[in-house]
Design an enzyme around this catalytic site. Sequence first.
Site, PDB file in Angstrom:
ATOM      1  N   ARG A 149     -13.121  -4.828   5.719  1.00 15.71           N
ATOM      2  CA  ARG A 149     -11.872  -4.629   6.465  1.00 15.71           C
ATOM      3  C   ARG A 149     -11.973  -4.920   7.954  1.00 15.71           C
ATOM      4  O   ARG A 149     -10.981  -4.771   8.692  1.00 15.71           O
ATOM      5  CB  ARG A 149     -11.447  -3.160   6.319  1.00 15.71           C
ATOM      6  CG  ARG A 149     -11.158  -2.734   4.927  1.00 15.71           C
ATOM      7  CD  ARG A 149      -9.688  -2.781   4.633  1.00 15.71           C
ATOM      8  NE  ARG A 149      -8.903  -1.912   5.480  1.00 15.71           N
ATOM      9  CZ  ARG A 149      -7.780  -2.275   6.099  1.00 15.71           C
ATOM     10  NH1 ARG A 149      -7.327  -3.500   5.996  1.00 15.71           N
ATOM     11  NH2 ARG A 149      -7.105  -1.408   6.825  1.00 15.71           N
TER      12      ARG A 149
ATOM     13  N   GLU B 173     -12.601  -0.814   8.573  1.00 13.78           N
ATOM     14  CA  GLU B 173     -11.735  -0.953   9.754  1.00 13.78           C
ATOM     15  C   GLU B 173     -12.338  -0.274  10.978  1.00 13.78           C
ATOM     16  O   GLU B 173     -12.015  -0.642  12.095  1.00 13.78           O
ATOM     17  CB  GLU B 173     -10.327  -0.421   9.465  1.00 13.78           C
ATOM     18  CG  GLU B 173     -10.281   1.080   9.238  1.00 13.78           C
ATOM     19  CD  GLU B 173      -8.887   1.593   8.899  1.00 13.78           C
ATOM     20  OE1 GLU B 173      -8.193   0.950   8.112  1.00 13.78           O
ATOM     21  OE2 GLU B 173      -8.515   2.642   9.444  1.00 13.78           O
TER      22      GLU B 173
ATOM     23  N   ASP C 108      -4.900   3.920   0.672  1.00 11.87           N
ATOM     24  CA  ASP C 108      -5.875   4.236   1.725  1.00 11.87           C
ATOM     25  C   ASP C 108      -6.195   5.732   1.664  1.00 11.87           C
ATOM     26  O   ASP C 108      -5.316   6.565   1.904  1.00 11.87           O
ATOM     27  CB  ASP C 108      -5.262   3.879   3.090  1.00 11.87           C
ATOM     28  CG  ASP C 108      -6.263   3.948   4.228  1.00 11.87           C
ATOM     29  OD1 ASP C 108      -7.381   4.453   4.013  1.00 11.87           O
ATOM     30  OD2 ASP C 108      -5.913   3.498   5.342  1.00 11.87           O
TER      31      ASP C 108
ATOM     32  N   TRP D 116      -9.207  13.063   9.508  1.00  8.70           N
ATOM     33  CA  TRP D 116      -7.761  12.830   9.476  1.00  8.70           C
ATOM     34  C   TRP D 116      -7.443  11.635   8.577  1.00  8.70           C
ATOM     35  O   TRP D 116      -8.130  10.655   8.604  1.00  8.70           O
ATOM     36  CB  TRP D 116      -7.245  12.564  10.903  1.00  8.70           C
ATOM     37  CG  TRP D 116      -5.849  12.033  10.896  1.00  8.70           C
ATOM     38  CD1 TRP D 116      -4.711  12.678  10.495  1.00  8.70           C
ATOM     39  CD2 TRP D 116      -5.436  10.719  11.300  1.00  8.70           C
ATOM     40  NE1 TRP D 116      -3.644  11.861  10.622  1.00  8.70           N
ATOM     41  CE2 TRP D 116      -4.040  10.651  11.097  1.00  8.70           C
ATOM     42  CE3 TRP D 116      -6.109   9.604  11.785  1.00  8.70           C
ATOM     43  CZ2 TRP D 116      -3.300   9.501  11.395  1.00  8.70           C
ATOM     44  CZ3 TRP D 116      -5.385   8.469  12.085  1.00  8.70           C
ATOM     45  CH2 TRP D 116      -3.992   8.426  11.887  1.00  8.70           C
TER      46      TRP D 116
ATOM     47  N   GLU E  21      -9.119   2.220  -0.392  1.00  7.10           N
ATOM     48  CA  GLU E  21      -9.667   1.975   0.951  1.00  7.10           C
ATOM     49  C   GLU E  21     -10.298   3.238   1.541  1.00  7.10           C
ATOM     50  O   GLU E  21      -9.753   4.334   1.387  1.00  7.10           O
ATOM     51  CB  GLU E  21      -8.489   1.513   1.816  1.00  7.10           C
ATOM     52  CG  GLU E  21      -8.790   1.302   3.264  1.00  7.10           C
ATOM     53  CD  GLU E  21      -7.550   0.826   4.007  1.00  7.10           C
ATOM     54  OE1 GLU E  21      -6.597   0.323   3.364  1.00  7.10           O
ATOM     55  OE2 GLU E  21      -7.512   0.980   5.222  1.00  7.10           O
TER      56      GLU E  21
ATOM     57  N   HIS F 243      -8.325   7.084   3.657  1.00  7.01           N
ATOM     58  CA  HIS F 243      -8.530   7.405   5.077  1.00  7.01           C
ATOM     59  C   HIS F 243      -9.688   8.387   5.276  1.00  7.01           C
ATOM     60  O   HIS F 243      -9.564   9.370   6.018  1.00  7.01           O
ATOM     61  CB  HIS F 243      -7.235   7.928   5.710  1.00  7.01           C
ATOM     62  CG  HIS F 243      -6.976   7.388   7.079  1.00  7.01           C
ATOM     63  ND1 HIS F 243      -6.971   8.175   8.203  1.00  7.01           N
ATOM     64  CD2 HIS F 243      -6.729   6.135   7.506  1.00  7.01           C
ATOM     65  CE1 HIS F 243      -6.723   7.429   9.266  1.00  7.01           C
ATOM     66  NE2 HIS F 243      -6.571   6.180   8.879  1.00  7.01           N
TER      67      HIS F 243
ATOM     68  N   TYR G 197      -2.513  11.476   7.102  1.00  6.28           N
ATOM     69  CA  TYR G 197      -2.527  10.061   7.466  1.00  6.28           C
ATOM     70  C   TYR G 197      -1.548   9.282   6.580  1.00  6.28           C
ATOM     71  O   TYR G 197      -1.507   9.474   5.367  1.00  6.28           O
ATOM     72  CB  TYR G 197      -3.922   9.419   7.282  1.00  6.28           C
ATOM     73  CG  TYR G 197      -3.746   7.923   7.311  1.00  6.28           C
ATOM     74  CD1 TYR G 197      -3.513   7.290   8.526  1.00  6.28           C
ATOM     75  CD2 TYR G 197      -3.659   7.167   6.141  1.00  6.28           C
ATOM     76  CE1 TYR G 197      -3.218   5.944   8.575  1.00  6.28           C
ATOM     77  CE2 TYR G 197      -3.373   5.814   6.183  1.00  6.28           C
ATOM     78  CZ  TYR G 197      -3.153   5.212   7.402  1.00  6.28           C
ATOM     79  OH  TYR G 197      -2.837   3.894   7.447  1.00  6.28           O
TER      80      TYR G 197
ATOM     81  N   GLU H 163      -3.780  -7.091   6.078  1.00  3.55           N
ATOM     82  CA  GLU H 163      -2.824  -5.999   6.290  1.00  3.55           C
ATOM     83  C   GLU H 163      -1.764  -6.430   7.307  1.00  3.55           C
ATOM     84  O   GLU H 163      -2.086  -7.072   8.313  1.00  3.55           O
ATOM     85  CB  GLU H 163      -3.557  -4.753   6.821  1.00  3.55           C
ATOM     86  CG  GLU H 163      -2.607  -3.602   7.119  1.00  3.55           C
ATOM     87  CD  GLU H 163      -3.321  -2.327   7.585  1.00  3.55           C
ATOM     88  OE1 GLU H 163      -4.542  -2.380   7.838  1.00  3.55           O
ATOM     89  OE2 GLU H 163      -2.638  -1.295   7.690  1.00  3.55           O
TER      90      GLU H 163
ATOM     91  N   ARG I  53       0.853  -1.178   0.000  1.00 10.39           N
ATOM     92  CA  ARG I  53       0.000   0.000   0.000  1.00 10.39           C
ATOM     93  C   ARG I  53       0.896   1.238   0.000  1.00 10.39           C
ATOM     94  O   ARG I  53       1.809   1.333   0.828  1.00 10.39           O
ATOM     95  CB  ARG I  53      -0.882  -0.005   1.243  1.00 10.39           C
ATOM     96  CG  ARG I  53      -1.930   1.078   1.204  1.00 10.39           C
ATOM     97  CD  ARG I  53      -2.878   0.960   2.349  1.00 10.39           C
ATOM     98  NE  ARG I  53      -2.241   1.305   3.610  1.00 10.39           N
ATOM     99  CZ  ARG I  53      -2.834   1.173   4.787  1.00 10.39           C
ATOM    100  NH1 ARG I  53      -4.054   0.668   4.863  1.00 10.39           N
ATOM    101  NH2 ARG I  53      -2.222   1.513   5.892  1.00 10.39           N
TER     102      ARG I  53
END
Length: 402
Positions: A283, A262, A210, A402, A236, A212, A159, A339, A147
């Site tokens: 996730r 996540e 990602d 964030w 992601e 985020h 992030y 991950e 990633r």
Amino acid sequence: MKISAARVIVTSPGRNFVTLKLQTDEGLYGIGDATLNGRELAVVAYLNDHVLPCLIGRDPARIEDIWQFLYRGAYWRRGPVTMRAIAAVDVALWDIKAKLAGMPLYQLLGGRSRERVLVYGHANGEDLDATVDAVGRYIDMGYRAVRAQSGVPGVTLAYGVGRGTLNYEPADAALPTETAWNTSRYLDFVPRLFDRLRARFGNEVELLHDVHHRLTPMEAARLGRSLEPHRLFWLEDATPAENQEAFRLIRAHTTTPLAVGEVFNSIWDCKDLIQGQLIDYIRTTVVGAGGITHLRRIADLAALYQVRTGCHGATDLSPVTMGAALHFDTWVPNFGIQEYMRHTSETDAVFPHDYRFERGYLFAGDSPGHGVDIDESLAARFPYKPASLPIARLEDGTMWNW
Ligand code: GCO
Ligand code: MG
């Protein structure tokens, strides 16, 4: 057999971890992870004040009943604190059951579905060149999936970047660090990053990214579409998932595979995204969503819609979660990827484990249980340190994701 003692251990070998140890009157014990990054002590209190007193004297074999007792019995359902506490109990009970059976946990779940577990690493750099080099280093270490997260001109502490390489660690100060975010610069930059990565490394390596939670649905759609030529394994958390309808919009505009979950803590958070076929990878992981007992339900629902698993595995998920997740990954039929952000050597020493990395894959160990222990005397040498996740603001000062 009865649960005779229960203890929460807080330790900070490089970062904070909350670990539950359940002991039985026959000498067997089980270990579970209850770490909630930046909010650790809330889970400690939930366990100590509300959960552990109810466990003493119960039969540790009754995993399902104890799960239902803690979930339904609280009356107040779900939420990250509750579900992490339940996860810690659940994983410790599966550990005990597998030790009692003399089997590695994946055997109790139904046995091996694969020989090895494909993992991705988290490569990051402060700018484009540094990120390309970082991806190269992961490939040199044997990773088949990487990633890539990069600093963007004018956005240096977002992030994924600027907090270490192999052991990326965002929770850096007692009070939240403020970082600045700029969506236009980011959207211009990311396709250039993946142009360079594909030009340099070809199509063999799987590449992931990602977002985020930092884009709006339409911005995410635009990014997904602009990355289609680069054949990402997944994009992601393209937009926050509280409003799950948003993913319908993204989906309508791009074939880039989407991964979400996540921050989810129950099957109810995943249900609409899965049933609407709005995502490709789910996730949620063991510690996030009530342990093995509940994660397995999520995976089974996902399988009906050809959604595959992609368990969260950042450094704030302790080696106990990684060990349990690897047994889950070894069994789950609709596995996608795992991950794997490496822990520091101090963390690895506090949590002796039998999983191992080899040529881009992790292998669950074969010792009875989930294969992860805690060295309590070493743990005691690393006292808890308050640490918060950073926050992000737009350039005009507006709070952002964030
Ligand atoms: C990831 C995650 C993490 C989270 C972290 C928060 O995909 O690995 O987004 O790095 O930011 O787990 O505690
Ligand atoms: Mg993420």
